[in-house]
Design a protein around this motif. Structure first.
Motif, short mmCIF file in Angstrom:
data_model
loop_
_atom_site.label_atom_id
_atom_site.label_comp_id
_atom_site.label_asym_id
_atom_site.label_seq_id
_atom_site.Cartn_x
_atom_site.Cartn_y
_atom_site.Cartn_z
N THR A 46 -8.69 -64.95 -11.02
CA THR A 46 -8.87 -66.35 -10.66
C THR A 46 -7.55 -67.09 -10.42
OG1 THR A 46 -10.67 -66.28 -12.23
CG2 THR A 46 -10.08 -68.44 -11.41
N LYS A 50 -5.46 -65.93 -3.80
CA LYS A 50 -6.10 -64.99 -2.86
C LYS A 50 -6.46 -65.67 -1.54
CE LYS A 50 -9.40 -64.14 -5.74
NZ LYS A 50 -8.84 -64.98 -6.83
N THR A 52 -5.53 -68.56 -0.25
CA THR A 52 -4.34 -69.07 0.45
C THR A 52 -3.60 -67.93 1.13
OG1 THR A 52 -4.15 -70.68 -1.34
CG2 THR A 52 -2.28 -70.50 0.14
N LYS A 56 -2.77 -67.20 5.12
CA LYS A 56 -1.43 -66.91 5.65
C LYS A 56 -1.44 -65.61 6.47
CE LYS A 56 0.94 -69.07 1.70
NZ LYS A 56 1.60 -68.80 0.39
N THR A 205 4.55 -64.07 -1.78
CA THR A 205 4.40 -65.42 -1.24
C THR A 205 5.24 -66.37 -2.10
OG1 THR A 205 2.48 -66.24 -2.51
CG2 THR A 205 2.02 -64.82 -0.62
N1 LIG Z 1 3.70 -72.38 -5.71
C1 LIG Z 1 2.82 -71.59 -5.11
N2 LIG Z 1 1.52 -71.89 -5.13
C2 LIG Z 1 0.66 -71.05 -4.50
C3 LIG Z 1 1.09 -69.88 -3.84
N3 LIG Z 1 0.01 -69.26 -3.34
C4 LIG Z 1 -1.07 -70.03 -3.67
N4 LIG Z 1 -0.68 -71.11 -4.37
C5 LIG Z 1 -1.51 -72.17 -4.92
O1 LIG Z 1 -2.33 -71.65 -5.94
C6 LIG Z 1 -3.54 -72.39 -6.01
C7 LIG Z 1 -4.72 -71.43 -5.98
O2 LIG Z 1 -4.77 -70.82 -4.72
P1 LIG Z 1 -6.09 -70.15 -4.13
O3 LIG Z 1 -5.71 -69.52 -2.85
O4 LIG Z 1 -7.21 -71.11 -4.12
O5 LIG Z 1 -6.34 -69.05 -5.24
P2 LIG Z 1 -7.56 -68.05 -5.38
O6 LIG Z 1 -7.04 -66.79 -5.95
O7 LIG Z 1 -8.29 -67.95 -4.07
O8 LIG Z 1 -8.43 -68.83 -6.43
P3 LIG Z 1 -9.96 -68.58 -6.84
O9 LIG Z 1 -10.72 -68.37 -5.56
O10 LIG Z 1 -10.31 -69.82 -7.56
O11 LIG Z 1 -9.94 -67.38 -7.70
C8 LIG Z 1 -3.52 -73.35 -4.84
O12 LIG Z 1 -3.09 -74.60 -5.28
C9 LIG Z 1 -2.47 -72.74 -3.90
O13 LIG Z 1 -1.85 -73.69 -3.06
C10 LIG Z 1 2.50 -69.58 -3.84
O14 LIG Z 1 2.99 -68.58 -3.30
N5 LIG Z 1 3.31 -70.46 -4.50
#
Ligand SMILES: Nc1nc2c(ncn2[C@@H]2O[C@H](COP(=O)(O)OP(=O)(O)OP(=O)(O)O)[C@@H](O)[C@H]2O)c(=O)[nH]1
Ligand SMILES: [Mg+2]
Length: 232
Positions: A46, A50, A52, A56, A205
């Motif tokens: 979680t 992922k 985001t 990209k 990233t």
């Molecule tokens: N600082 C920073 N924040 C990041 C980076 N990659 C993602 N984020 C942030 O992390 C948060 C979660 O990103 P998501 O892409 O929603 O993560 P996820 O894994 O899909 O989350 P779930 O679907 O809830 O499991 C967001 O606020 C993004 O902008 C990164 O490389 N650096």
């Protein structure tokens, strides 16, 4: 003996460290999407980034490689998660399918027959539920035509990341993606995990901006980052 006689210069120390790490890591694969397989399956716990990271990767595939991309999400538990991916798909004018079961998945695959690359976003649920991991594996049974990445946040504790990796060991993960390197001062745990689990590195990233903040990695570059240390 004069004080400096045994002194090894910083450059020499760095070169030795680099050579050593190189010998430890050079057997593992580096670099991003190979474009040899159609489906890109993105797994991870979680909130690591992922969705985001998919955005990209997809933007790069469209803008730089001129690929026709589509999205599948199995994250059907949260409206917000579907909307998030829809937003990115919309920006790229790419189709998206929401998949609730294996039959949906088959249908989505048919619809996406003409596409070059299909990104599969998964629910970042609590992977401590082993049952769920099993279900997912059944759902994403695309076998030969899938490249699978495990996304981990470099801000996590190494021990916690090890537990996660163990939970995903049934999946054919070839390479890691490490997110949020902009939020940590050390990438040592990235190297430790690669060596321990014999996995390659696809991307790291370093920020929230899509599509800018993603870097496809090579061994040389990872070593340079390591040597640079806290200037990351
Ligand atoms: N600082 C920073 N924040 C990041 C980076 N990659 C993602 N984020 C942030 O992390 C948060 C979660 O990103 P998501 O892409 O929603 O993560 P996820 O894994 O899909 O989350 P779930 O679907 O809830 O499991 C967001 O606020 C993004 O902008 C990164 O490389 N650096
Ligand atoms: Mg997500």
């Amino acid at each position: 003996m004069k004080k400096n006689e045994n002194h090894i210069s910083l450059e020499m120390q760095q070169k030795l460290a680099k050579d050593y790490l190189k010998s430890q890591l050079e057997a593992f694969p580096f670099g991003g999407i190979s474009y040899k397989k159609k489906y890109i399956n993105v797994l991870g716990p979680t909130g690591v980034g992922k969705t985001t990271t998919i955005a990209k990767m997809a933007a790069r595939a469209v803008l730089e490689k001129k690929k026709k991309v589509g999205f599948i999400t199995t994250d059907t538990y949260r409206i917000a998660a579907i909307e998030q991916l829809k937003t990115y798909a919309g920006l790229l004018q790419a189709p998206i399918e929401i998949v609730y079961n294996e039959q949906d998945l088959q249908q989505a695959m048919q619809k996406f027959e003409a596409l070059d690359v299909v990104f599969i976003d998964t629910a970042g649920r609590n992977y401590k539920e082993a049952k769920f991991v099993e279900d997912l594996q059944e759902l994403i049974d695309l076998k030969e035509n899938t490249e699978t990445f495990l996304v981990l946040s470099s801000t996590s504790k190494q021990r916690d990341m090890e537990v996660i990796i163990e939970q995903f060991k049934e999946f054919p993960i070839e390479k890691f993606i490490f997110t949020k390197v902009d939020e940590t001062n050390s990438i040592g745990s990235i190297i430790n995990l690669m060596v321990k689990y014999k996995k390659g590195l696809a991307y790291y990233t370093d920020g929230q901006e899509v599509p800018e903040d993603i870097m496809e990695t090579s061994l040389e570059e990872l070593l340079n980052l390591f040597i640079k240390g806290d200037s990351l």
